[in-house]
Design an enzyme around this catalytic site. Structure first.
Site, short mmCIF file in Angstrom:
data_model
loop_
_atom_site.label_atom_id
_atom_site.label_comp_id
_atom_site.label_asym_id
_atom_site.label_seq_id
_atom_site.Cartn_x
_atom_site.Cartn_y
_atom_site.Cartn_z
N HIS A 89 -5.54 -10.68 -34.58
CA HIS A 89 -5.86 -9.95 -33.28
C HIS A 89 -4.77 -10.21 -32.15
O HIS A 89 -4.58 -9.41 -31.42
CB HIS A 89 -7.18 -10.15 -32.94
CG HIS A 89 -8.38 -9.72 -33.59
ND1 HIS A 89 -9.52 -9.80 -33.61
CD2 HIS A 89 -8.23 -8.59 -34.67
CE1 HIS A 89 -10.28 -8.82 -34.47
NE2 HIS A 89 -9.37 -8.26 -35.19
N ASP A 144 -9.52 -3.13 -40.47
CA ASP A 144 -8.93 -4.04 -39.44
C ASP A 144 -7.69 -4.03 -38.90
O ASP A 144 -7.13 -2.64 -39.01
CB ASP A 144 -8.94 -5.48 -40.36
CG ASP A 144 -8.20 -5.56 -41.48
OD1 ASP A 144 -7.14 -4.63 -41.63
OD2 ASP A 144 -8.41 -6.38 -42.48
#
Length: 266
Positions: A89, A144
Site C-alpha cells: 500500500h 488488491d
C-alpha cells in the site's frame, strides 16, 4: 547472468521520462516478492526525484503483467495475508497520487494486480491484442493494489462489480468503451505512442499538473464547497508560476506553445 537478467524491474530514463519495465517475461511478468520490492524502491525514489517529469509502466515481451505470482502464494493466516497486502500500500498509494504523469503501455495480458497497476496510471494506452481481467474470484481472493479505489472511479460502480464478480476477460476495445483505456493502437506502435504522450505531459507545467491531479483524485470524495476552495487556492498558485507567464507571453506573440497534445498520427 547480467544485471538486467537478475532484476525483475528494468529502469530507463530519457529526457526526464522514466520507464519501469516489469521484467519476468517467462512468467508473463507476474509480480513476485522481488518485483514488489523493486517497485517499492523505484516509486519512492521517483517521488523524491523532481528531475523525473513523467513515468511509463510497461512489460517485457508481449505482456504487461499477469498479476500476482500464484505459485508464490502460501499465506497461512489472516494476519500474514494482511501484512502481505499492507506492504504494497505504501508504494501503490504513492504511485496513484504521484504529482507527475503516469502512463501505462499495456500489451497482451493485463490481469489481476497487473490490471490494478494499469488503473493506477493517469492514462492507459493499449495494444489491440491487450486483454484485461480481474480474476481474483477464481482463486477466492479480492482485488488488491488499490483496485477497490481506482476501478469504480474509472469505469463506474456497476461495471466494476461486473468485472470483479464475474472475473471475465475484456478486450482492449471493450476496455476503451468502459473508460479504462484512453487509446487502442497496433502492438508495433504501442510503446512509441506511450512515449509520445509521456513526452507531451512531461512538458506541461509541473505545478499545474500536480495540483490538478491531486484535486481530481479528491473530487469524488469531496463536496462542492471543498472543491471550490481547492480550485481558488490552486489557481492562485498557478498564476504565479514562470510556466504560466511564459505561456501567456507566447500566446500574445503567436509563438509555439509550451504544451501540446501529440496527435494520434504523430
Amino acid at each position: 547472468m547480467s544485471d538486467d537478467e537478475q532484476r525483475t524491474l528494468l529502469i530507463e530514463r530519457e529526457a526526464g521520462i522514466e520507464t519501469l519495465t516489469f521484467n519476468r517475461p517467462e512468467a508473463r511478468n507476474a509480480l513476485n516478492v522481488q518485483m514488489r520490492e523493486e517497485l517499492h524502491d523505484a516509486v519512492q525514489r521517483i517521488r523524491a526525484d523532481r528531475s523525473v517529469r513523467a513515468v511509463v509502466l510497461r512489460g517485457a515481451g508481449e505482456d504487461f503483467c499477469s498479476g500476482g505470482d500464484v505459485r508464490g502464494m502460501n499465506v497461512t493466516s489472516a494476519q500474514a495475508g494482511r501484512d502481505r497486502i499492507d506492504d504494497l500500500h505504501g508504494w501503490v498509494s504513492t504511485l496513484i497520487d504521484l504529482d507527475r504523469p503516469v502512463i501505462a503501455a499495456v500489451d497482451g495480458v493485463c490481469y489481476g494486480a497487473g490490471f490494478s497497476l494499469a488503473l493506477a496510471a493517469d492514462f492507459v494506452i493499449a495494444s489491440a491484442r491487450a486483454r484485461f481481467c480481474m480474476p481474483f474470484m477464481k482463486v477466492g481472493l479480492v482485488p488488491d493494489c488499490g483496485a477497490f479505489y481506482t476501478l469504480p472511479r474509472v469505469v463506474g460502480l456497476a461495471r466494476a462489480k461486473d468485472l470483479v464478480f464475474t472475473a471475465r476477460e475484456v478486450r482492449a476495445a471493450q476496455a476503451k468503451e468502459m473508460g479504462a483505456v484512453l487509446e487502442v493502437v497496433e502492438a508495433g506502435h504501442l510503446h512509441v505512442r506511450a512515449a509520445q504522450i509521456a513526452a507531451s505531459l512531461a512538458a506541461a507545467s509541473p505545478v499545474a499538473f500536480g495540483i490538478a491531479k491531486r484535486a481530481l483524485n479528491q473530487s469524488l470524495g469531496s463536496d462542492l464547497r471543498v472543491m471550490l476552495e481547492i480550485e481558488s487556492a490552486a489557481q492562485g498558485i498557478a498564476f504565479t508560476t514562470g510556466f504560466h507567464h511564459e505561456a501567456v507571453k507566447r500566446f500574445r506573440e503567436k509563438a509555439d506553445p509550451l504544451f501540446t497534445w501529440p496527435a494520434a498520427d504523430a
